[in-house]
Design an enzyme around this catalytic site. Structure first.
Site, PDB file in Angstrom:
ATOM      1  N   ASP A  58       0.827  -1.296   0.077  1.00  0.00           N
ATOM      2  CA  ASP A  58      -0.360  -0.449  -0.214  1.00  0.00           C
ATOM      3  C   ASP A  58       1.447   1.104  -0.305  1.00  0.00           C
ATOM      4  OD1 ASP A  58      -2.535  -2.086   0.407  1.00  0.00           O
ATOM      5  OD2 ASP A  58      -2.608  -1.156   1.497  1.00  0.00           O
ATOM      6  N   LYS A 113      -6.736   3.790  -2.324  1.00  0.00           N
ATOM      7  CA  LYS A 113      -7.170   2.904  -1.254  1.00  0.00           C
ATOM      8  C   LYS A 113      -7.417   5.065  -0.607  1.00  0.00           C
ATOM      9  CE  LYS A 113      -4.655   1.954   2.785  1.00  0.00           C
ATOM     10  NZ  LYS A 113      -3.417   1.187   3.445  1.00  0.00           N
ATOM     11  N   LYS A 120     -10.409   0.638  -1.891  1.00  0.00           N
ATOM     12  CA  LYS A 120     -10.333  -0.138  -0.479  1.00  0.00           C
ATOM     13  C   LYS A 120     -10.085   1.575   0.129  1.00  0.00           C
ATOM     14  CE  LYS A 120      -6.073  -1.194   3.133  1.00  0.00           C
ATOM     15  NZ  LYS A 120      -4.768  -1.780   3.565  1.00  0.00           N
TER      16      LYS A 120
END
Lengths: 588, 273
Positions: free
Chosen positions: B94, B156, B185
């Site tokens: 991430d 995300k 996300k």
């Protein structure tokens, strides 16, 4: 399930015998509150005087008591309340419950009245009626110490103080000196029976149905308690007093007898301030990893508490902002055996009666002078204290202002103004024992966000949630576990615990049905006593908006929620359980 | 219940990113992830080998944050970090987008920054954290488009250390922008099953949260009442309510608050609800 053993004690005959609580009933009602409710409904005639020998006083534990399940140390006291006239269960922590279970009993049922003060000494299966003359008139600590000297230092004592002896309707039953089966005047019932104390020592091993399975479930639920911020942080660090600032911020902290919902000096009586100023150490009840109890020091003396409700009742409710005084007054109540919620609320009611000109007395909001003396007079049923000892409903009615009593069915409301929490309002109005936050703790979802935050102003869906929490609470009070576990456990967890500890295999929905059965039987008891839908109400004050604070401009919308509540319960519009519902719940 | 308890668990990146995290907590995190069969554990790079060893042979992925939490480091550093954590056992990374460059509209640089990490990750799943609380809607859309162009697998919302957590509004905006082929996300401030379900309903296919156990355990309550998922006041989940002048650039803060002026729910924005 096996039959549960009940010790049936007649004080009139000074006799005791063991009788079974049949397995079928144990499976339908578990133990604790459910067992007590079943016995009281079956064995007590309608409209008896709660303070007469005809009333039963039932001490009961449940199938989880004294096991490895966290918080499984509580016991229930079930009786007909002299304060409300309703069926009543009062729940207490400490260490008394496990001794009862280890003595081999699920309940001690006390009937009749002794001709002179006695106490009951239960040493496993040996039962003795002993004279309580030497401790009659003594306060709770002295009584406890004296009786432990006379019996066994490892025993546990549940006793009354002077308030119970004088049959004051705010009297509690005290255990471990400062834990209380506080509400509903259960101490007065004990006093009316001339029973000063029950002292128990149990040495038998408590067995469960599937020890390995229980170990697994216990390991899981212990982890859940550690993961939850309320049970792992807020309560252990600050105790229940952590609520003071939060509830005040929401404008729900009843102030000056519910005339306002915000107390300007809340910070000074908060959990944070308690930790800084008077905290000595934590107190854990039996088997509890949370440890929300506090031992504090006020004016040089140590004592247990004060809890959130007590801080409110002796503090903001009466306009008092002195935390040390509140702790000292709490200690006094513990020694005298008085319910701090009803006591503080009734004093606040008296203060407003004076404020409004209905009562002539030296009482005013915020003034602590003379209040300790008044608390003593309440316990001794003397002077104005005798009037306050009848509770706020009787007091306010006596002085022609019944609307100033903040009560439901005669029981004083706890420390949350219902105007800012609709679900809590509905739960309070429909509570079988009267004004109580613990029959269905809607503050959890509406304020604390446990398990999730729901809109506190919304009325849609609240009847369903109140039903859910009332049924679950009835089941929990029958296992018996502490209410605080609901912050971390879900319904299925409780069902798994019961399944592992007994051979009763229940899922979550079946467990809730047990709770529903208990709730309905309590309702039938109250209906038999003359209560009806008109008693499912709140004081008229809550139809007037709060003037300021976090819940300003709000009122309770009970009339919009109550029909849905009855419908979901399977009750008629007049609040009577339908035949179909009773049949479904297997209630004859 | 819109999805089952097990389905919800499989959407969760079980997260612990606090700097004070001890090894025992990482072990606990991994054990919980195995118990609940979460999608992954999401951790700082320093713990990657330990977690990979604990989760070896399981269905739980090891997700490691890169350029975290500011995203303002050199592209080479992000790429190296990604390469190393993948080499040491991470299966997902991430990364934080270069927020300043995105706000400067330096889209080529942003695209290259992401692409370098995607390449360095050598087939591992790459999620691009936009830190939505520092952006206005148009910047969020651009961040999504660029991430998609650069070969990322997910976009995300937030780091959890920025000015704002995930909101259903942002998740929906991101889903509408990236379409159905990229994952979205939601991360930051997801603490209850109600938060989680809101995100799923808005289009999230992965949830980053340090409250995974509470969410899954709490979700069991949903089987006993529909009332838990009744709609709340609109402001509760609106990013404009969360906007903070202390934490956001002034122009971004004012952009959020200006939306309140024309909001149809303005009258419902009452004091202390």
């Amino acid at each position: 399930m096996k039959d549960a053993q009940i010790l049936w004690v007649s004080l009139s005959k000074q006799s005791a015998k063991e009788v079974p609580f049949l397995a079928d009933n144990y499976a339908k009602f578990l133990g604790g509150r459910g067992l007590g409710v079943k016995l009281l409904y079956d064995r007590v005639n309608p409209e008896i005087d709660p303070l007469s020998p005809d009333n039963l006083l039932i001490f009961a534990v449940g199938p989880l008591t004294a096991t490895s399940v966290p918080t499984a140390g509580r016991f229930a006291v079930v009786t007909k309340s002299p304060l409300t006239g309703t069926i009543f269960d009062s729940n207490c922590g400490g260490y008394f419950g496990p001794q009862l279970r280890r003595a081999g009993f699920t309940a001690v049922v006390i009937e009749g009245r002794a001709t002179s003060p006695v106490y009951l000494w239960i040493n496993d299966n040996e039962i003795e009626f002993r004279s309580a003359e030497p401790v009659w008139g003594k306060e709770v600590s002295n009584t406890t110490d004296h009786l432990l000297d006379e019996t066994d230092s490892k025993a546990q004592v549940a006793c009354i103080g002077p308030a119970g002896e004088n049959q004051v309707k705010l009297a509690s039953i005290m255990s471990d000196k400062h834990r209380a089966a506080g509400r509903g005047g259960v101490g007065a019932v004990m006093g009316a029976k001339n029973l000063k104390a029950v002292v128990i020592q149990g040495t038998k091993k408590v067995t469960v149905s599937d020890e390995k399975q229980l170990d697994q479930v216990v390991s899981r639920v212990r982890r859940l308690l550690k993961k939850d911020s309320i049970t792992n942080k807020s309560l252990p660090v600050y105790g229940t007093a952590v609520l003071v600032n939060l509830i005040n911020e929401y404008g729900l902290l009843p102030t000056h007898n519910f005339q306002e919902g915000t107390f300007n000096d809340a910070e000074g009586v908060s959990g944070e301030k308690l930790l800084e100023r008077i905290f000595v150490k934590k107190y854990h009840c039996f088997g509890c990893p949370i440890g929300c109890g506090r031992i504090t020091r006020a004016y040089g003396e140590e004592g247990g508490g004060p809890e959130y409700e007590t801080i409110w009742a002796l503090g903001p409710q009466c306009g008092v902002n002195d935390l040390e005084w509140i702790a000292a007054a709490n200690n006094r109540c513990n020694e005298l055996g008085l319910d701090t919620i009803s006591l503080g609320s009734t004093i606040g009611c008296a203060m407003e009666l004076v404020q409004k000109g209905n009562l002539d007395a030296q009482l005013s909001f915020g003034d602590t002078e003379g209040l300790i003396k008044l608390i003593d007079e309440i316990a001794l049923a003397k002077g104005l204290g005798a009037e306050l000892g009848e509770g706020s409903k009787t007091l306010a009615t006596q002085y022609n202002a019944p609307e100033l009593a903040m009560q439901v069915k005669g029981l004083e409301l706890p420390a949350y103004d219902p105007r800012g929490v609709q679900g809590h309002a509905l739960a309070s109005a429909t509570s079988n024992r009267g004004g109580c936050h613990l029959r269905g703790y809607m503050i959890g979802p509406e304020i604390l966000g446990s398990p999730v935050l729901v809109d506190r102003d919304r009325i849609e869906g609240k009847a369903g949630l109140v039903n859910l929490f009332q049924n679950l609470s009835a089941a929990m009070d029958s296992m018996i576990l502490c209410r605080f576990t609901t912050f971390a456990f879900s319904v299925q967890d409780y069902a798994d615990l019961v399944t592992a500890a007994t051979n009763l295999s229940v899922n979550g929905k079946e467990l809730l049905q047990i709770g529903e059965r208990i709730w309905n039987l309590e309702r039938l008891f109250n209906l038999r006593e003359g209560f009806s839908a008109k008693d499912d109400c709140l004081p008229p004050r809550f139809s007037t908006p709060l003037p300021e604070g976090g819940s300003r401009n709000r009122i309770v919308h009970l009339e919009k929620m109550l029909p849905e509540y009855y419908r979901l319960r399977g009750w008629s519009s007049k609040g009577y359980p339908s035949e179909a519902k009773l049949k479904q719940l297997n209630i004859q | 219940m819109p999805i089952t308890v097990d389905e919800l668990a499989k959407l969760i990146d079980h997260t612990r990113l606090k700097p004070e995290t001890k090894r025992t907590k990482i072990q606990e995190l991994c054990e919980e992830a195995l118990t609940y069969e979460f999608a992954s554990v999401c951790i700082n790079p320093v713990h990657v080998e330990f977690a990979a060893e604990l989760l070896s042979g399981s269905s739980v992925d090891v997700c490691v944050v890169i350029g975290f939490p500011l995203g303002a480091t050199l592209t080479e550093v992000k790429a190296f970090e990604a390469q190393e954590v993948v080499r040491k056992g991470a299966t997902e990374v991430d990364m934080v987008i270069n927020v300043g460059a995105l706000r400067d509209k330096n889209y080529d640089f942003v695209r290259s920054d992401i692409r370098e990490v995607v390449n360095a990750a050598e087939g591992a799943i790459v999620k691009v954290i936009l830190e939505t609380g520092l952006l206005i809607d148009e910047e969020k859309r651009q961040g999504c488009i660029i991430s998609k162009e650069a070969g990322a697998h997910f976009v995300k919302t937030s780091t959890g250390f920025g000015p704002m957590g995930a909101t259903p509004y942002d998740v929906q905006l991101m889903r509408e922008t990236v379409g159905n082929k990229l994952g979205v996300k939601a991360a930051g401030g997801i603490r209850t099953f109600k938060d989680a379900i809101r995100m799923v309903n808005a289009g999230a296919t992965r949830l980053g949260t340090s409250s995974g156990v509470s969410i899954v355990e709490g979700y069991r309550w949903a089987g006993y009442s529909d009332a838990w998922l009744e709609p709340d006041k609109p402001c509760w989940t609106c990013p404009s309510r969360q906007a903070s002048l202390a934490k956001q650039p002034k122009d971004v803060y004012l952009w959020y608050k200006e939306r309140c002026v024309t909001c149809p729910h303005r009258d419902e924005n009452i004091f202390n609800d």
